[in-house]
Every structure is written in C-alpha cells, then in structure tokens.
Write a protein that holds these residues in place. Structure first.
Motif, short mmCIF file in Angstrom:
data_model
loop_
_atom_site.label_atom_id
_atom_site.label_comp_id
_atom_site.label_asym_id
_atom_site.label_seq_id
_atom_site.Cartn_x
_atom_site.Cartn_y
_atom_site.Cartn_z
N VAL A 146 0.87 -1.18 0.00
CA VAL A 146 0.00 0.00 0.00
C VAL A 146 0.91 1.23 0.00
CG1 VAL A 146 -1.92 1.21 1.11
CG2 VAL A 146 -1.66 -1.26 1.45
N LEU A 147 0.95 1.92 -1.11
CA LEU A 147 1.80 3.11 -1.23
C LEU A 147 0.99 4.34 -0.79
CD1 LEU A 147 4.45 4.42 -2.23
CD2 LEU A 147 3.50 4.39 -4.55
N VAL A 148 1.55 5.09 0.17
CA VAL A 148 0.84 6.30 0.63
C VAL A 148 1.57 7.55 0.16
CG1 VAL A 148 -0.35 5.27 2.60
CG2 VAL A 148 1.97 6.17 2.90
N ARG A 149 0.82 8.66 0.11
CA ARG A 149 1.35 9.90 -0.48
C ARG A 149 1.85 10.88 0.58
NH1 ARG A 149 -3.43 9.02 -3.86
NH2 ARG A 149 -2.74 8.55 -5.99
N THR A 150 2.37 10.38 1.70
CA THR A 150 2.75 11.29 2.79
C THR A 150 4.26 11.34 3.03
OG1 THR A 150 2.09 9.47 4.25
CG2 THR A 150 0.60 11.35 4.10
N GLY A 151 5.07 10.84 2.08
CA GLY A 151 6.52 10.84 2.31
C GLY A 151 7.29 10.98 1.03
N ILE A 152 8.16 10.03 0.74
CA ILE A 152 8.99 10.09 -0.48
C ILE A 152 8.09 10.14 -1.71
CG2 ILE A 152 10.56 8.72 -1.91
CD1 ILE A 152 12.10 8.09 0.56
N PHE A 153 7.13 9.24 -1.76
CA PHE A 153 6.10 9.33 -2.81
C PHE A 153 5.06 10.31 -2.29
CE2 PHE A 153 2.08 7.89 -4.70
CZ PHE A 153 2.41 7.93 -6.05
N SER A 154 4.76 11.34 -3.07
CA SER A 154 3.81 12.31 -2.52
C SER A 154 2.71 12.68 -3.50
CB SER A 154 4.54 13.57 -2.05
OG SER A 154 5.29 14.09 -3.11
N GLN A 155 2.95 12.43 -4.78
CA GLN A 155 1.86 12.74 -5.71
C GLN A 155 1.92 11.83 -6.92
OE1 GLN A 155 2.54 16.86 -7.11
NE2 GLN A 155 4.01 16.84 -5.44
N GLY A 156 0.85 11.83 -7.68
CA GLY A 156 0.79 10.98 -8.87
C GLY A 156 -0.07 9.77 -8.62
N GLU A 157 -0.36 9.08 -9.73
CA GLU A 157 -1.23 7.91 -9.68
C GLU A 157 -0.59 6.76 -8.93
OE1 GLU A 157 -4.47 6.94 -11.07
OE2 GLU A 157 -4.53 9.09 -10.66
N ASN A 158 0.68 6.47 -9.33
CA ASN A 158 1.40 5.35 -8.73
C ASN A 158 2.86 5.50 -9.10
OD1 ASN A 158 1.93 2.91 -7.46
ND2 ASN A 158 0.25 1.82 -8.46
N ASP A 159 3.74 4.73 -8.46
CA ASP A 159 5.15 4.76 -8.86
C ASP A 159 5.32 3.89 -10.10
OD1 ASP A 159 7.97 5.57 -8.06
OD2 ASP A 159 8.19 3.40 -8.29
N LYS A 160 6.16 4.37 -11.05
CA LYS A 160 6.32 3.63 -12.31
C LYS A 160 7.10 2.34 -12.11
CE LYS A 160 6.13 7.32 -15.77
NZ LYS A 160 6.10 8.46 -14.81
N ASN A 161 8.20 2.41 -11.38
CA ASN A 161 9.09 1.25 -11.27
C ASN A 161 8.63 0.24 -10.23
OD1 ASN A 161 10.82 2.33 -13.21
ND2 ASN A 161 11.81 3.60 -11.65
N ASP A 162 8.13 0.75 -9.11
CA ASP A 162 7.70 -0.14 -8.03
C ASP A 162 6.27 0.25 -7.64
OD1 ASP A 162 10.20 -1.71 -7.28
OD2 ASP A 162 10.93 0.35 -7.25
N PRO A 163 5.31 -0.14 -8.46
CA PRO A 163 3.94 0.31 -8.19
C PRO A 163 3.32 -0.37 -6.97
CG PRO A 163 4.01 -1.16 -10.10
CD PRO A 163 5.43 -0.95 -9.67
N GLY A 164 2.63 0.43 -6.16
CA GLY A 164 1.88 -0.15 -5.06
C GLY A 164 0.68 -0.93 -5.59
#
Ligand code: G3P
Ligand code: MG
Length: 353
Positions: free
Chosen positions: A316-334
């Motif tokens: 579960v990728l959350v938007r409160t830290g290193i990842f903060s915006q966008g749909e999902n991470d490209k390389n390591d998608p949640g």
C-alpha cells in the motif's frame, strides 16, 4: 460510532489479516506525527487486527525506538511491535556474538549490538586510535586496543545505522575487509553486513535526505576501485527478504497475543508460539496469513519489498513521504495507492471485517 465499529470487528476480524507500517513518511515526518496516525492504530487495535512497525530507521534499541515513536504520535507501540533495520542482526549472534566485530553508525549502535548479544565490539574510532597513522587527517589520541588486532582480528563488519564520518569510516572499513594475518590480502577476507539499503528517506527537510544506502554506494564503489573486485555485501532491512520474513514472524507472534486477548487462544498457547519464533527460522510453525498489508511511502523499499516478498504481502503506497503525488510509482507500483494512513487502514478494516 468508532467504538461500536471496533467492538463489532473485535468479535469478527479475520485473523488472516495483518499490517506492517513503515514509520518515516507514514506515522511521522521528522519529529512530528503525521495526521491520523494515532487514531488509525487505535482503530486496528479496536478491531483486533495485529500490526507492527517495520522501519529502516534505527540506531537505538527496539525498546527506545518504540518509546520515541509512541511519544511523537501519542499512541503506545510496544517494543515487540518494532522491527528496526538492524533487528535481523540478532540472527548473526550464533556466528559472530563471541568474535570481534567492527560496527558503524551514529546514535547508540554499540548499545544496540550489545543488546542483541555481540560481546566484542570495536568502532572505527577504536581502530583509528589504536594506530592514528591509519587515518592521518584527524588528530586521534593514541589508545592501543586490548587485546590487539593481531591477537584478535576483526571477523565481520556490520553497518548498523547511518555512518556519519564517511572518510575515516571508508578507510578503516576497507582495511578490515582486506586484512589477513600477516598483512593485507588484496581481497575481501571477512563478511560485510549492511542494515538499510535506502538511498534516501523523508525527514523534516522538504526534499528527501541521503540515508544509509548512500554509504553502501560509496563503500561498494571504493572497494571496487581500491581492491579490484566487487564488494560482497549481505543486506538486511527493507526491501530484503530477511526483513520481510522477520516481519511475518513478528506479526505471527503479535497475532497470538491479539487472539489470546480475544479469548480465542489461551495465554499459555500464545507464549508457547512466541518462544519458538525468535527469528524467522525454517521450522517456526506459523499458520499462514491471508493478507499482510505493508503500508509505506518509499517505492524502492516498502513497496518493492512487499511486492517481491509475494505470498500474503500486499503493498500500500501512501502519499505522505517520499512518494507524494501521482497515480502510482512507475518502477515499483503499489498494489494499492492511498492518500495516507487513514485510508490505508480503512482498506485493511474492510478486508478484515
Ligand atoms: O532510511 C532511513 C529511515 O529513516 C527510513 O525509515 O521508517 O521510512 O523505513 P522508514
Ligand atoms: Mg518511510
């Protein structure tokens, strides 16, 4: 309404569901709690859903880390719910607990390794002071090591937490890695263990900060340059399998307690389960989980680790830290992407309920 929903879940929550929370960028940011951290953990407790923290932070014992984070968020985390990046080093005590080991890192890394059972610990400073010519750009006082390095050489190097004096740290580590009785061997003669491969982490500063994995890059590069072969490094911490295995066994122990508290298993049974799951050994009897949610902000650490651990793990990728915006991470998608801990816990409770 929250208490009522908790009561219903406590009676019905599926014991096959559990959660592992990252800390920096999920529960806290710098020295402040992130919104909804305490209330989200309280909802899981009310619902009887076992949870632990799995952080690549550390540098203090699990007891101290649990206390520090509890105070910041205003909600109690028990020491048994805390897996730090270096916690899996406990498993190295049978092999190295009585041997001399070099340890690196800031904060109380000596106290951490002592608490695990390592008995003969030396630091970069100890070795530099033993012979100040080893790192000549600092005025070390001369303080010979007892017993000497000739009598008792270093047999493993452990990077336990972020090193902060990289120049002497690199020099002394290289010396130890290639040292052999009678002089430098020109090849790696002892194992190198490194906790926390994270390159960056989300702290108080607005942009990500270099983390312990940055030192791993540097020592690997320098080793290759100076020695001529790749550094053989054994890693623990997220995203390694060692840490995700350790987390699963910690969650199984936690579940035993939660079930005992719900009256579905006696306290004796719970403590019997606990005693044989000290480290994720192959023979530990842990009934399977259906879903373990890893809630994290770092795609290369939390999400990659959960995605590659497979089995019951769901990222579960959350938007409160290193990842903060966008749909999902490209390389390591949640597998799931949520705005923060509150929505992540809602997802878990729906699954468990
Ligand atoms: O990598 C540095 C460390 O502070 C990250 O902590 O809790 O995000 O794994 P966490
Ligand atoms: Mg994090």
């Amino acid at each position: 309404a929250r208490a009522l929903s908790g009561t219903r879940l406590a009676a019905q929550a599926d014991p096959g569901v559990a959660v592992a929370f990252d800390i920096d960028g999920v529960l806290i940011r710098g020295n402040e709690a992130l919104p909804h951290a305490a209330e989200s953990l309280a909802r899981l407790d009310a619902g009887g859903v076992p949870w632990i923290c799995v952080t690549n932070g550390g540098g203090v014992t699990e007891d101290v880390k649990a206390r520090e984070v509890s105070e910041l968020i205003g909600y109690e985390i028990e020491p048994s719910q805390m897996v730090c990046c270096h916690t899996p080093f406990r498993a190295k005590v049978p092999d190295f607990g009585k041997k001399r080991v070099l340890i690196l890192g800031c904060r109380d890394v000596v106290g951490v390794m002592r608490s695990y059972g390592f008995e003969d610990i030396v630091t970069v400073q100890d070795i530099a002071e033993d012979d100040p010519s080893r790192y000549p750009f600092i005025d070390w006082k001369h303080r010979p090591l007892q017993p000497s390095l000739e009598e008792r050489p270093v047999e493993a190097v452990f990077v336990v937490h972020d090193p902060v004096h990289w120049a002497p740290d690199v020099q002394i580590t290289l010396d130890c890695l290639v040292a052999a009785p009678g002089g430098p061997a020109g090849k790696q003669t002892i194992p190198f263990f490194h906790a926390n491969p994270d390159l960056v982490f989300a702290g108080r500063h607005s942009a990500p900060r270099l983390a312990s994995g940055a030192f791993l890059e540097v020592i690997s590069h320098m080793f290759h340059k100076v020695v001529g072969s790749p550094l053989r490094a054994e890693l623990v911490g997220k995203p390694t399998k060692a840490t995700f295995d350790f987390a699963r066994y910690s969650l199984a122990r936690r579940r035993d307690h939660v079930l005992a508290a719900r009256g579905q298993e006696s306290a004796e049974e719970a403590s019997a389960h606990e005693s044989h799951a000290v480290y994720g050994g192959e023979d530990a009897e842990v009934p399977p989980f259906r879903s373990i949610y890893m809630v994290g902000d770092n795609p290369t650490s939390d999400i990659r680790g959960a995605n590659s651990a497979g089995g019951p793990w769901q990222s579960v990728l959350v938007r409160t830290g290193i990842f903060s915006q966008g749909e999902n991470d490209k390389n390591d998608p949640g597998r799931h992407v949520k705005d923060g801990i509150k929505d992540a816990v809602e997802l878990v409770l729906q699954d468990a309920g």
